[in-house]
Scaffold this active site. Sequence first.
Site, short mmCIF file in Angstrom:
data_model
loop_
_atom_site.label_atom_id
_atom_site.label_comp_id
_atom_site.label_asym_id
_atom_site.label_seq_id
_atom_site.Cartn_x
_atom_site.Cartn_y
_atom_site.Cartn_z
N GLU A 57 0.67 -1.30 0.12
CA GLU A 57 0.05 -0.01 0.05
C GLU A 57 1.09 1.27 -0.02
O GLU A 57 0.61 2.42 -0.75
CB GLU A 57 -0.86 0.03 1.21
CG GLU A 57 -2.05 -0.90 1.14
CD GLU A 57 -1.82 -2.53 1.55
OE1 GLU A 57 -0.64 -2.52 1.87
OE2 GLU A 57 -2.61 -3.35 1.36
N HIS A 124 -11.60 -5.23 8.41
CA HIS A 124 -12.37 -5.29 7.27
C HIS A 124 -13.52 -4.46 7.09
O HIS A 124 -14.43 -4.50 6.53
CB HIS A 124 -12.60 -6.70 6.60
CG HIS A 124 -11.37 -7.51 6.10
ND1 HIS A 124 -10.65 -8.26 7.13
CD2 HIS A 124 -10.87 -7.75 4.95
CE1 HIS A 124 -9.63 -8.82 6.56
NE2 HIS A 124 -9.75 -8.85 5.47
#
Lengths: 320, 345
Positions: A57, A124
Site C-alpha cells: 500500500e 475489514h
Amino acid sequence: MITYLEAIREAQAKALADDPRVYIYGQDVGQFGGAFKATKGLAKEYPGRVLDAPISEDAIIGSAIGAAIEGMRPIIEMQFADFSTVGFNQIVNQAATLHWRTQIPCPITIRLPSGGTAGAGPFHSQSMEALYAHYPGLVVMTPATVEDAYSMLLEAVAIDDPVIFCEHKYLYYHLKAEKLPTEAVPTGKARIARQGRDATIVTYSAMLHESLACAEELASEGWEIEVIDLRTIKPLDTDTVLASVARTGRLLAVGEAWPWGGVTAEVIARVATEGFALLDAPPMRLNAKDTPVPFHPNLWGTHRPTAKTIAVALRRLLSA
Amino acid sequence: MVQATAVSTASADTSDLKARFLTAFRWMLLARVVEEKLAALYRGGKITGGVFLGKGQEALSVATAMALRKGDVFAPLIRDQAGRLAFGETLLDCTRTYMGSRLGPMRGRDGNVHRGRPKEGLMAMISHLGAMLPVVAGTLLARRFRGVEGTVGAVNLGDGATSTGAFHEGLNLAAVEKLPLVLVVANNQYAYSTPTSRQFACEDLVDKAVGYGVAGHSVDGTNLEACLDVLDRAVTAARTGGGPQLVIASLLRLVGHGEHDDAGYVDPALRKSPLGADCLELAEQRLLHENWTTSSALHEMQQDAQRQVEEAVATTLREPLPDPDTEDWCPLATRHLCEGGYSPT
C-alpha cells in the site's frame, strides 16, 4: 436498476474513457476485477490502464503521487479502507503536502471500501474518514447514494487534489437507483435528504439510511425530522448544518466511526461555537462503540448505530 | 554482481575521463564550499532548523547526477548537495531554502534539504526515509503510460533507509514493473548514531539485489572515478531496458548527522580506515597526480566557488522572508474546497 457498486464501476469506466491520464492501480483490480468487482471488465476494456499491484500500500500510493507529478490522474483502489494504514505515510505526508510544498497539484483518487458489514471483523470494517480529514491537504468524500457514488467519484478524479473516497461496502449491493445521474450537487455541499422541523440529524455514508429509516419511524408518531447528508466531510458544509439547526433547534450527529474526535464531534463543535444560540437543547451525537469492530453479527449489530438506537437518541433529544 | 573496476586504457577514454573527472570535481568542490558556508551560518544563528551536510559523500552524489540527463528524474536525499548542483539545482535554491527566503522554491514552507522542483525532475524529499522510492517509481510508470522512453529515475538513500517498508515495497514494485530506476544506497556506516550492525544482518547490502530480482553494483564511494564509472554503467543499464539497478556505495559520513551532532559515536578505527578517506581530497590528489590540473588552477577553482557561494548568500540575505499576513494558508489546489482556515474562536 443500478447498484452503488455498479455506479462506482461505471464512474471509473467513464473516467478511463474520457481522460487518457486516468489509470487504475490496486490489488486484484486487473483481470479479476477487484475484490468487490468494482473494476469488473475494465482491464479488458482499457488494456494496460488497469493494473494489478503487489500487496504494497505504501508503494501503491507513493507511485500514484509520482505519476500525478508527471500529470497522470490515478485512481487507487485500496482493497479495504483498513489497509490504507500501511499507505498512511504516503497519503498524509506526501500526497497531502505536495501542493502546499511545491505548488504541484496531486490529483489522485484513493478509493477506500469502508465501513462495517456483518462478519467482516476488526480489520475489514473500519471507517477511516476522520483520520484523513484531520490532515490538511486532503478532500474526503463519503457518498451515501448511488447517484453520489457515481458523480462524486467522477468529481474526485477531476479535482486537482488528493481525494479520499470512502465508499461504503454495506451499500455496495443493496442500494439501487433507477439510473445514473446527469447532474450533481457541487462538491463540498451537503444535501437535505429529508425535510423536517423538530430536530436535525447530521450524518453521512451508510448512516444516512439508518437515519432516514429512523426519521420515517418517528414520522408515524408525528415528529418531523430533518436529515442532512454531509456528502463530503472535508470540506464540511457548516452553513447547511447551521441553517438546519436554525430551523429545528435540535441537533443529533450520527456516524459509524469511533466517537473520539471524529466527524460527529466536529459537527457539534462547529454548531456549539457558531450556533449555540440556535440550540434549544444540548446537541447529541451517536457513534459506534469505542472498541474494535466485532466479527459476530450479534455484536456488530449493536456496535454500530442503527435506526433503532438513533431513534432512542432522538427521543431523548426531542424530550430535552 | 557488477564490481567497480574503473580501468580505462584507450587515450580517448582517458580524455573523456579527465573531462568528466574535472567537471565532477568542480561540483564536489562547490558543494563542499557551500556546505561549509551553511555550517558557518548555522553556528552564527543565521539558519533556523537543521543543517545537514554531505561531507564524504560528494563523489557518489555527483556521479549519480552526472550519469543522468535532462528529462531524467532525481530524488536526492539529505547528503546530496553535490548531486543537486550537477543535476541543475542552483545555489540560490539551496541558500534560499536554508535561509527561508520567500523567493525560494519552498517559500519558507519547508526548509534545508527538503526542497526540489518536481516539474523539472528534481523531487522534493519528505523526511520519512525510503518514501521517495515509490514516488520515483510512479514518475517512471507515468512515462510508460505516456509513451515517453529513454528516461531514468535515480533515488539516493542511505543504509538506514534499507530497513524501511517503503524501501522494500518500492524496490519490489519497481522490479515487478521493470522500471528504469537506479537506487543508490550510500552505506555511510551510521544512520544517525546507529551503526550498520544494528541496522541490518546481511553480510553485504548488495546481496539484497538478488532477492528483489534486480541488478546489483558495489562501489567504493570514496573513489570518484569508480563512482563515475559504476553509476554510468548502472544508469545506462536502466536506460537500455535492464530494469532497476541497486548500487551500494561504501563510505563514511565525515560529519555528524546534522550540524547539531558531533558524531562522537563514530568508531575511531573507521575514521582511520580507507572508508574514512575524504573523496574530495582523494580526487584533488588524483587531479594533480595525473597532471589534469595545476595547483594554481585548483586555487582558482576554490576562489571561484567561494565567490559564487558568497554571492548566493548575499543575494538571499537581501530577500524578503515569509510573511504570515500575506501567506496563502489554503493547502489545496482546488481553492473553493479549502475550509478557509476554519478555526472557531
